[in-house]
Design a protein around this motif. Structure first.
Motif, PDB file in Angstrom:
ATOM      1  N   ASP A 130       0.835  -1.193   0.000  1.00  0.00           N
ATOM      2  CA  ASP A 130       0.000   0.000   0.000  1.00  0.00           C
ATOM      3  C   ASP A 130       0.874   1.248   0.000  1.00  0.00           C
ATOM      4  O   ASP A 130       2.041   1.202   0.383  1.00  0.00           O
ATOM      5  CB  ASP A 130      -0.898   0.011   1.242  1.00  0.00           C
ATOM      6  N   PRO A 131       0.290   2.373  -0.389  1.00  0.00           N
ATOM      7  CA  PRO A 131       1.051   3.631  -0.335  1.00  0.00           C
ATOM      8  C   PRO A 131       1.625   3.860   1.065  1.00  0.00           C
ATOM      9  O   PRO A 131       0.989   3.543   2.068  1.00  0.00           O
ATOM     10  CB  PRO A 131       0.001   4.693  -0.664  1.00  0.00           C
ATOM     11  N   GLN A 132       2.842   4.381   1.103  1.00  0.00           N
ATOM     12  CA  GLN A 132       3.529   4.663   2.357  1.00  0.00           C
ATOM     13  C   GLN A 132       4.031   6.100   2.337  1.00  0.00           C
ATOM     14  O   GLN A 132       4.513   6.578   1.319  1.00  0.00           O
ATOM     15  CB  GLN A 132       4.764   3.784   2.520  1.00  0.00           C
ATOM     16  N   GLU A 133       3.953   6.756   3.483  1.00  0.00           N
ATOM     17  CA  GLU A 133       4.529   8.085   3.591  1.00  0.00           C
ATOM     18  C   GLU A 133       6.023   7.949   3.856  1.00  0.00           C
ATOM     19  O   GLU A 133       6.446   7.008   4.481  1.00  0.00           O
ATOM     20  CB  GLU A 133       3.937   8.871   4.773  1.00  0.00           C
ATOM     21  N   TYR A 134       6.773   8.895   3.379  1.00  0.00           N
ATOM     22  CA  TYR A 134       8.151   9.062   3.820  1.00  0.00           C
ATOM     23  C   TYR A 134       8.299  10.522   4.220  1.00  0.00           C
ATOM     24  O   TYR A 134       7.525  11.387   3.786  1.00  0.00           O
ATOM     25  CB  TYR A 134       9.170   8.631   2.758  1.00  0.00           C
ATOM     26  N   LEU A 135       9.238  10.793   5.090  1.00  0.00           N
ATOM     27  CA  LEU A 135       9.328  12.105   5.722  1.00  0.00           C
ATOM     28  C   LEU A 135      10.736  12.665   5.648  1.00  0.00           C
ATOM     29  O   LEU A 135      11.700  11.918   5.599  1.00  0.00           O
ATOM     30  CB  LEU A 135       8.972  11.986   7.216  1.00  0.00           C
ATOM     31  N   CYS A 136      10.829  13.977   5.721  1.00  0.00           N
ATOM     32  CA  CYS A 136      12.104  14.629   5.982  1.00  0.00           C
ATOM     33  C   CYS A 136      12.207  14.739   7.490  1.00  0.00           C
ATOM     34  O   CYS A 136      11.367  15.398   8.125  1.00  0.00           O
ATOM     35  CB  CYS A 136      12.154  16.008   5.337  1.00  0.00           C
TER      36      CYS A 136
END
Length: 134
Positions: free
Chosen positions: A111-117
């Motif tokens: 599934d779509p996943q967030e990634y972050l700074c």
């Protein structure tokens, strides 16, 4: 803990509203211009990787869909700011200073996943989304 951070980031983004699509498109066009100035060719011509630029507290493009086994290269095209990347279930990357990059290969579809700074997801809403397909 990272899962909670990602969920919090997504809720923060949803509740405060993302940068309007026209503004995001303009920002990403500027980021691409910076990339070409720095590296002499468009980001789409980078071989063997999918390039995401980091510029003015934003990922460009903000959302990507890639096949399993793809390496994403996040490139800092800012002039003075450093960024990092937090991919779910992985430790935060080292900081990438201007003209530096961070790479990660996605080996599992899902599934779509967030990634972050790391330093900017909460205060600047610097959040991206990746979908990994078979």
């Amino acid at each position: 803990m990272q899962r909670a951070l990602c969920l919090t980031a997504l809720l923060t983004l949803a509740s405060t509203g993302a940068v309007a699509s026209d503004e995001q498109a303009e920002l990403c066009a500027e980021a691409e211009e910076r990339y070409v100035e720095m590296f002499g060719a468009p980001s789409a011509e980078a071989e063997g990787v999918t390039v995401v630029t980091m510029y003015k507290y934003s990922f460009c493009p903000r959302e990507i869909t890639i096949p399993v086994g793809t390496t994403v290269r996040w490139v800092n095209v800012d002039k003075r700011t450093s960024h990092s990347v937090i991919v779910p279930n992985e430790p935060e990357s080292d900081r990438a200073f201007p003209e530096e990059s961070i790479e990660f290969t996605f080996l599992v579809a899902g599934d779509p996943q967030e990634y972050l700074c790391g330093p900017h997801w909460e205060t600047q809403e610097m959040i991206g989304m990746v979908t990994v397909t078979e």
